[in-house]
Design a protein around this motif. Structure first.
Motif, mmCIF file in Angstrom:
data_model
loop_
_atom_site.group_PDB
_atom_site.id
_atom_site.type_symbol
_atom_site.label_atom_id
_atom_site.label_comp_id
_atom_site.label_asym_id
_atom_site.label_seq_id
_atom_site.Cartn_x
_atom_site.Cartn_y
_atom_site.Cartn_z
ATOM 1 N N VAL B 260 0.822 -1.218 0.000
ATOM 2 C CA VAL B 260 0.000 0.000 0.000
ATOM 3 C C VAL B 260 0.860 1.275 0.000
ATOM 4 O O VAL B 260 0.397 2.350 0.396
ATOM 5 C CB VAL B 260 -0.995 0.029 1.189
ATOM 6 C CG1 VAL B 260 -1.996 -1.097 1.080
ATOM 7 C CG2 VAL B 260 -0.272 -0.041 2.547
ATOM 8 N N ILE B 312 -4.829 4.824 3.513
ATOM 9 C CA ILE B 312 -5.551 3.737 2.842
ATOM 10 C C ILE B 312 -7.044 3.731 3.215
ATOM 11 O O ILE B 312 -7.443 4.273 4.243
ATOM 12 C CB ILE B 312 -4.921 2.349 3.117
ATOM 13 C CG1 ILE B 312 -5.053 1.947 4.607
ATOM 14 C CG2 ILE B 312 -3.452 2.318 2.690
ATOM 15 C CD1 ILE B 312 -4.619 0.527 4.898
ATOM 16 N N GLU B 315 -11.424 -0.596 2.816
ATOM 17 C CA GLU B 315 -11.327 -1.814 2.022
ATOM 18 C C GLU B 315 -9.866 -2.255 1.884
ATOM 19 O O GLU B 315 -9.544 -3.436 1.994
ATOM 20 C CB GLU B 315 -11.973 -1.592 0.640
ATOM 21 C CG GLU B 315 -11.903 -2.785 -0.314
ATOM 22 C CD GLU B 315 -12.412 -4.118 0.276
ATOM 23 O OE1 GLU B 315 -13.290 -4.095 1.166
ATOM 24 O OE2 GLU B 315 -11.895 -5.182 -0.144
ATOM 25 N N GLN B 316 -8.973 -1.281 1.690
ATOM 26 C CA GLN B 316 -7.541 -1.620 1.616
ATOM 27 C C GLN B 316 -7.030 -2.179 2.945
ATOM 28 O O GLN B 316 -6.190 -3.067 2.978
ATOM 29 C CB GLN B 316 -6.720 -0.381 1.227
ATOM 30 C CG GLN B 316 -6.783 -0.052 -0.252
ATOM 31 C CD GLN B 316 -6.016 1.231 -0.546
ATOM 32 O OE1 GLN B 316 -6.291 2.276 0.038
ATOM 33 N NE2 GLN B 316 -5.060 1.147 -1.448
ATOM 34 N N GLN B 319 -7.985 -5.670 2.977
ATOM 35 C CA GLN B 319 -7.111 -6.440 2.081
ATOM 36 C C GLN B 319 -5.737 -6.698 2.719
ATOM 37 O O GLN B 319 -5.159 -7.767 2.554
ATOM 38 C CB GLN B 319 -6.919 -5.691 0.746
ATOM 39 C CG GLN B 319 -8.163 -5.588 -0.116
ATOM 40 C CD GLN B 319 -8.654 -6.945 -0.609
ATOM 41 O OE1 GLN B 319 -7.872 -7.867 -0.806
ATOM 42 N NE2 GLN B 319 -9.965 -7.081 -0.772
#
Lengths: 127, 588
Positions: B260, B312, B315-316, B319
């Motif tokens: 990220v 971020i 959702e990130q 993940q």
């Protein structure tokens, strides 16, 4: 203690001499007590937190928790391997009881309840 | 199991064409390659745990971190690795492994490893050299392939010594953790693939988190130690690996930095890599500097340091957690237990205790292009092999394959080397001494006691975490003095069962590795890899005198460690301190 076998759920994998958790631990840290017919983490201070024991347990009897020094153990994280063995679902509960699930693709291979050990002497019945 | 004595120990001799010591990621690939190319050869894997979940990959992996994404070439990889390793690598070794990345990754994918793909069906990249995988079961998948290949696998056998036939390696001996057995493996060729060494230095945490290490705590450097005892030449131990990892959980940070694009920041929110280390590449500086930078910030009172993930999305963040579940589940639990959400809080980082690991750095056996060590008949692959950093998983596969191909060819028309009886008896005695000492040695030493003693010496005098990884000649002299006392105490080790016998051998191996490490650290009179190797008395890099490899060889009879220097050879042209241009892939 990073992982702990729940004695209420562990059935020692019946007559298994070496249940999956005993075999899959890369540090040889889990043993089966044949008096109680249950497995336990004998060398808890040597655990690496790598979790093959938890993933291989057919009874889902092993709980993953942080060492207390890493934060309070009310949070929990447990994997569940789907019947098709193509998916693993992790259930995460944070310190406030908030629950979250993560489903991830994988390819989990079957782990037998017991296994013959190479080189083990065959019992001598001649006496 | 009853405490075994001399009488209850059975002996098994097992002959094989090729012996593989260590059934980890490299060993399993070596086995499958031999059986595929030379099906008539017998292959035996000896593993101290169970191949299904042994070694570094027990918990899984979420990425292949050495892969040639579209447009990259083995040469561009060499340029980058050379830059990342501060200008000194074995370019021949790095290039030859890069040539096999695709072959090995495709092979493992064929065995069932899920690799993430983008919309057009290409592997999904995660950074320049990385692709994403769902590798929670990576190890069992590889182990199954090794088993199915027809290789004979001995699980729970701890190898204690190599066997020699004159100057040639002729196999190994060891003991079973599961039954009272002493094994003699006689082989035409032997591949060591045991991994590197953790546990040489004081761990970051105590008590039931002492093994909350990044590198596998069960990788004790056994492969180095057996090679050192057999007189094999070792290289570059002084390039220790000090890993920048998440605080406490000690999880890898590539998932954050590459996954990220999280930059390093200090407690003031300053992007110190971009300001203080801009000339070295900022956040993209060579890996040693990405550990060195945060250490200096903390030293200067600007700690703690973080990887800033607060940009971020939720959702990130989710993940990210999924990526860690595939490799380092305790990271996710740690966040949940401590009220940390990477989308809202920067992730605190720390540095680990130093490890010797040829897959990230380059400490290990000095090998030729076929991964043959300086001892004929003895090969080294994976983390135990030196000179080729940035191996990670796929480079270990490549090396296993390279060693396998050459060993397979070499043993075609060879007879089993003779091993004299006396050597086996000496090895047997050394193997079981700590067990036979039980009841004989009155005030013995426990393996754990010796481990703590060793870690204390290494920590305080040979650049441990508490010393900011720094060292000088005088401290290293003391490290050498105190470490040299330990082998004389090996005969005081006392254990009562096979598990603790393994622990006894683990600590004896670590001491041998630690002694060699000290010689390497003393020999390199410059600072080439700040934090991995920080010499306060020689703080600068010195290409004029030190652009060469520091190697060691221990004399088989006297035990004296000799230091040798080997020249560096530049094969790929270009500025050694520049990462090389990132090629632009042609659009499809």
């Amino acid at each position: 203690m990073p992982v702990i076998v729940d004695p209420d759920k562990c059935n020692g994998c019946h007559n298994s001499k070496q249940p999956p958790c005993v075999r899959m631990c890369p540090g040889d840290l889990i043993v089966k007590d044949f008096q109680t017919n249950k497995a336990y983490l004998k060398y808890f201070e040597d655990c690496w937190d790598c979790l093959p024991c938890i993933k291989a347990c057919p009874e889902e009897a092993i709980r993953f928790q942080l060492s207390y020094q890493m934060g309070f153990f009310s949070a929990s994280l447990q994997p569940h391997i789907h019947r098709d063995r193509q998916n693993i679902t992790w259930t995460l509960v944070d310190a406030h009881g908030h629950k979250e699930e993560f489903n991830i693709r994988t390819k989990v291979l079957e782990v037998a309840l017991d296994e013959r050990i190479e080189g083990e002497p065959t019992p001598d019945f001649s006496i | 199991m009853e405490r075994p004595d001399q009488q209850s120990i059975q002996r098994i001799t097992h002959d094989t064409d090729i012996l593989i010591i260590g059934g980890g990621t490299s060993g399993c690939l070596a086995a499958t390659e031999i059986k595929e190319k030379y099906p008539h050869l017998s292959v035996t894997i000896v593993e101290k745990a169970h191949v299904d979940r042994s070694g570094c990959l027990a918990a899984g992996m979420n990425a292949i971190n050495a892969y040639l994404n579209p447009g990259e070439t083995p040469e561009s990889f060499v340029k980058y690795v050379r830059y990342d390793s501060c200008g000194l690598i074995r370019e021949d070794l790095v290039q030859s492994m890069a040539e096999l990345f695709e072959y090995s990754v495709k092979k493992v994918e064929g065995w069932g490893l899920p690799i993430l793909c983008d919309e057009s069906g290409n592997y999904a990249p995660r950074g320049r050299w990385n692709i994403k995988i769902n590798g929670e079961s990576l190890k069992p998948i590889i182990a199954k392939a090794a088993r199915d290949s027809g290789a004979k696998i001995h699980n729970w056998v701890v190898v204690t010594d190599l066997l020699m036939s004159g100057e040639r390696c002729a196999g190994a001996v060891g003991f079973s953790l599961r039954h009272n057995t002493f094994y003699t493996f006689r082989a035409k060729a032997t591949i060591v693939a045991t991994g590197g060494a953790a546990g040489l230095y004081k761990p970051n945490n105590a008590y039931d988190a002492q093994h909350k290490t990044w590198y596998s705590p069960f990788n004790n450097g056994a492969g180095y130690a057996m090679g050192i005892r057999a007189g094999a030449e070792m290289t570059s131990f002084e390039m220790r690996y000090v890993a920048l990892r998440t605080k406490d959980a000690i999880a890898p940070t590539g998932t954050l930095a590459l996954g990220v694009n999280a930059p390093l920041v200090n407690s003031k929110g300053e992007r110190f890599m971009q300001t203080r280390y801009a000339h070295l590449g900022g956040d993209g500086a060579p890996t040693p500097y990405r550990a060195y930078g945060p250490i200096q910030e903390v030293k200067a009172g600007r700690g703690p340091c973080y990887l800033d993930t607060t940009h971020i999305t939720d959702e990130q963040s989710r993940q990210l957690k999924m990526a860690y579940l595939d490799m380092y589940p305790s990271q996710v639990l740690y966040w949940a237990a401590n009220d940390i959400d990477p989308a809202r809080h920067p992730v605190e980082v720390q540095t680990t205790e130093p490890y010797i690991v040829g897959g990230h750095c380059q400490g290990g056996y000095w090998v030729d292009i076929d991964r043959q060590s300086t001892v004929p008949g003895l090969y080294a692959a994976g983390d135990v092999a030196g000179g080729a950093p940035f191996k990670f998983v796929s480079g270990c596969w490549a090396e296993g394959i390279l060693a396998a191909r050459h060993a397979g060819k070499e043993v075609q028309s060879m007879a089993l080397p003779e091993v004299d009886h006396l050597q086996v008896e000496t090895a047997y005695q050394r193997c079981f001494d700590p067990l036979f000492n039980h009841g004989k040695v009155k005030y013995g030493v426990k393996p754990y006691d010796m481990e703590v003693r060793m870690q204390k010496i290494m920590e305080e005098y040979a650049g441990g975490t508490s010393q900011n990884y720094e060292m000088n000649e005088e401290r290293l002299q003391l490290a050498r003095k105190y470490m040299d006392q330990l082998p004389g105490q090996f005969d005081q080790l006392v254990v009562a069962d096979m598990h603790d016998l393994m622990r006894a051998h683990e600590v004896m191996d670590r001491v041998v590795v630690g002694q060699v490490l000290i010689e390497h650290l003393m020999a390199r009179k410059e600072t080439r890899w700040p934090s991995y190797q920080t010499r306060t008395d020689y703080p600068e890099r010195d290409d004029l005198n030190w652009l060469k490899f520091v190697n060691t060889r221990r004399d088989r009879s006297s035990g004296k460690i000799e230091v040798l220097f080997r020249p560096y050879q530049q094969l790929v042209p270009g500025d050694r301190y520049h990462p090389g241009a990132k090629p632009h892939p042609k659009p499809n």
